[in-house]
Each structure stands twice: as structure tokens, then as C-alpha cells.
Design a protein around this motif. Structure first.
Motif, PDB file in Angstrom:
ATOM      1  N   ALA A  75      33.664  83.213 -49.071  1.00  0.00           N
ATOM      2  CA  ALA A  75      33.070  81.984 -48.520  1.00  0.00           C
ATOM      3  C   ALA A  75      31.665  81.813 -49.087  1.00  0.00           C
ATOM      4  O   ALA A  75      30.916  82.781 -49.225  1.00  0.00           O
ATOM      5  N   PHE A  76      31.334  80.563 -49.421  1.00  0.00           N
ATOM      6  CA  PHE A  76      30.030  80.286 -50.017  1.00  0.00           C
ATOM      7  C   PHE A  76      29.607  78.852 -49.720  1.00  0.00           C
ATOM      8  O   PHE A  76      30.431  78.004 -49.385  1.00  0.00           O
ATOM      9  N   LEU A  77      28.310  78.603 -49.847  1.00  0.00           N
ATOM     10  CA  LEU A  77      27.796  77.256 -49.628  1.00  0.00           C
ATOM     11  C   LEU A  77      28.246  76.326 -50.742  1.00  0.00           C
ATOM     12  O   LEU A  77      28.268  76.706 -51.919  1.00  0.00           O
ATOM     13  N   ASP A  78      28.591  75.099 -50.390  1.00  0.00           N
ATOM     14  CA  ASP A  78      28.942  74.073 -51.362  1.00  0.00           C
ATOM     15  C   ASP A  78      27.653  73.605 -52.033  1.00  0.00           C
ATOM     16  O   ASP A  78      26.668  73.330 -51.346  1.00  0.00           O
ATOM     17  N   ILE A  79      27.644  73.541 -53.364  1.00  0.00           N
ATOM     18  CA  ILE A  79      26.414  73.122 -54.062  1.00  0.00           C
ATOM     19  C   ILE A  79      26.262  71.601 -54.129  1.00  0.00           C
ATOM     20  O   ILE A  79      25.226  71.110 -54.559  1.00  0.00           O
ATOM     21  N   ASN A  80      27.275  70.879 -53.693  1.00  0.00           N
ATOM     22  CA  ASN A  80      27.184  69.425 -53.566  1.00  0.00           C
ATOM     23  C   ASN A  80      27.551  69.055 -52.129  1.00  0.00           C
ATOM     24  O   ASN A  80      28.573  68.395 -51.888  1.00  0.00           O
ATOM     25  N   PRO A  81      26.716  69.485 -51.172  1.00  0.00           N
ATOM     26  CA  PRO A  81      27.103  69.355 -49.758  1.00  0.00           C
ATOM     27  C   PRO A  81      27.084  67.925 -49.222  1.00  0.00           C
ATOM     28  O   PRO A  81      26.306  67.090 -49.668  1.00  0.00           O
ATOM     29  N   LEU A  82      27.972  67.699 -48.252  1.00  0.00           N
ATOM     30  CA  LEU A  82      27.984  66.430 -47.531  1.00  0.00           C
ATOM     31  C   LEU A  82      27.018  66.491 -46.349  1.00  0.00           C
ATOM     32  O   LEU A  82      26.630  65.456 -45.816  1.00  0.00           O
ATOM     33  N   SER A  83      26.660  67.717 -45.937  1.00  0.00           N
ATOM     34  CA  SER A  83      25.717  67.923 -44.844  1.00  0.00           C
ATOM     35  C   SER A  83      25.183  69.350 -44.908  1.00  0.00           C
ATOM     36  O   SER A  83      25.724  70.189 -45.648  1.00  0.00           O
ATOM     37  N   ARG A  84      24.153  69.624 -44.125  1.00  0.00           N
ATOM     38  CA  ARG A  84      23.552  70.957 -44.068  1.00  0.00           C
ATOM     39  C   ARG A  84      24.577  71.945 -43.514  1.00  0.00           C
ATOM     40  O   ARG A  84      25.126  71.733 -42.445  1.00  0.00           O
ATOM     41  N   GLY A  85      24.848  73.009 -44.277  1.00  0.00           N
ATOM     42  CA  GLY A  85      25.789  74.028 -43.844  1.00  0.00           C
ATOM     43  C   GLY A  85      27.200  73.860 -44.385  1.00  0.00           C
ATOM     44  O   GLY A  85      28.077  74.677 -44.098  1.00  0.00           O
ATOM     45  N   HIS A  86      27.439  72.811 -45.184  1.00  0.00           N
ATOM     46  CA  HIS A  86      28.763  72.577 -45.792  1.00  0.00           C
ATOM     47  C   HIS A  86      29.115  73.808 -46.637  1.00  0.00           C
ATOM     48  O   HIS A  86      28.399  74.178 -47.554  1.00  0.00           O
ATOM     49  N   ALA A  87      30.233  74.442 -46.293  1.00  0.00           N
ATOM     50  CA  ALA A  87      30.639  75.669 -46.976  1.00  0.00           C
ATOM     51  C   ALA A  87      32.109  75.601 -47.371  1.00  0.00           C
ATOM     52  O   ALA A  87      32.877  74.804 -46.841  1.00  0.00           O
TER      53      ALA A  87
END
Length: 134
Positions: free
Chosen positions: A28-40
Motif C-alpha cells: 500500500a502506498f500514497l497515490d502521487i496524483n491524489p483526489l484528496s489528502r490521504g488517497h492511497a
């Protein structure tokens, strides 16, 4: 693992990521193009393009890890999303589950829900067809 797959390269450590969790079967990892804070993203380490390509035993930890992410981010409202195929908005051909916090109306996932009128006779036929294959 597929040599050309960006997610397989992330799992191997060839491409850096903001790793949040790792076990024998899951990453599991953070999305580098997030839709919101914490998108993983939560992915099985087993490479497969679509959900049906992944053996059941490789999926057993996915939702528990999603739950851990929800708790860790403090998200009260969130979406869990998993896309299969280009017209279903899949961009990377390695199964992945998004955990997308929805803190307000503007941030996070925005979706349409194009409901269709139901013909009960056709629905009964569909029910019988699907149930017979389960």
C-alpha cells in the motif's frame, strides 16, 4: 511480476514510493496524483491486470489493509474503488484498490450514477442466469 509494470517496479523498490504498508501479499502506498489528502492505493503483489486474474488467496488482506488506511487517515467519509479495463477508467494494468477520503463535496471522488429503468421480467431472467453460474 511483470517487468514493464510500474506497480511491480514499485513493489520491487525500483521506483520509489510513499510506502504505507507491506506484507507478503500486499503493498500500500500514497497515490502521487491524489483526489484528496490521504488517497492511497492497495495492491496485491501478484501481478494481474483485472480482478479475475488474481488468485483468491492473494486478495485476502486487501480489505483489512484498506480499513487500516481509513483509520490511519481519519477519513470519516471515503470511497473504495477498483476499476477493470480502459472504459471502466483503469489506467495501470495491475489490480489496485483506491482508498479515497471524501472530506467535502469538492475533494475526493466525484461520480455519476446513471440509473436505468428496470423491467422486472428481464431482471428475473438475469437473476436466474447469474445465479446459475455462481
Amino acid at each position: 511480476m511483470a517487468a514493464a509494470c510500474i506497480f511491480c517496479k514499485i513493489v520491487k523498490g525500483d521506483i520509489p514510493s510513499f510506502k504505507l504498508f507491506e506484507s507478503e501479499k500486499v503493498f500500500a502506498f500514497l497515490d502521487i496524483n491524489p483526489l484528496s489528502r490521504g488517497h492511497a492505493l492497495v495492491i496485491p503483489k501478484f501481478h494481474g491486470a483485472k480482478l479475475t486474474d488474481i488468485p483468491d488467496d492473494q486478495l485476502s488482506e486487501i480489505l483489512p489493509v484498506v480499513k487500516k488506511l481509513v483509520k490511519a487517515t481519519g477519513a470519516e467519509n471515503y470511497n473504495v474503488l477498483q476499476n477493470n479495463g480502459r472504459i471502466a477508467h483503469q489506467e495501470v494494468d495491475h489490480v489496485h484498490f483506491h482508498m479515497i477520503p471524501k472530506p467535502n463535496a469538492e475533494e475526493g471522488l466525484s461520480i455519476g450514477w446513471p440509473q436505468q429503468k428496470t423491467d422486472m421480467d428481464k431482471l428475473k431472467e438475469l437473476f436466474a442466469e447469474i445465479k446459475s453460474k455462481m
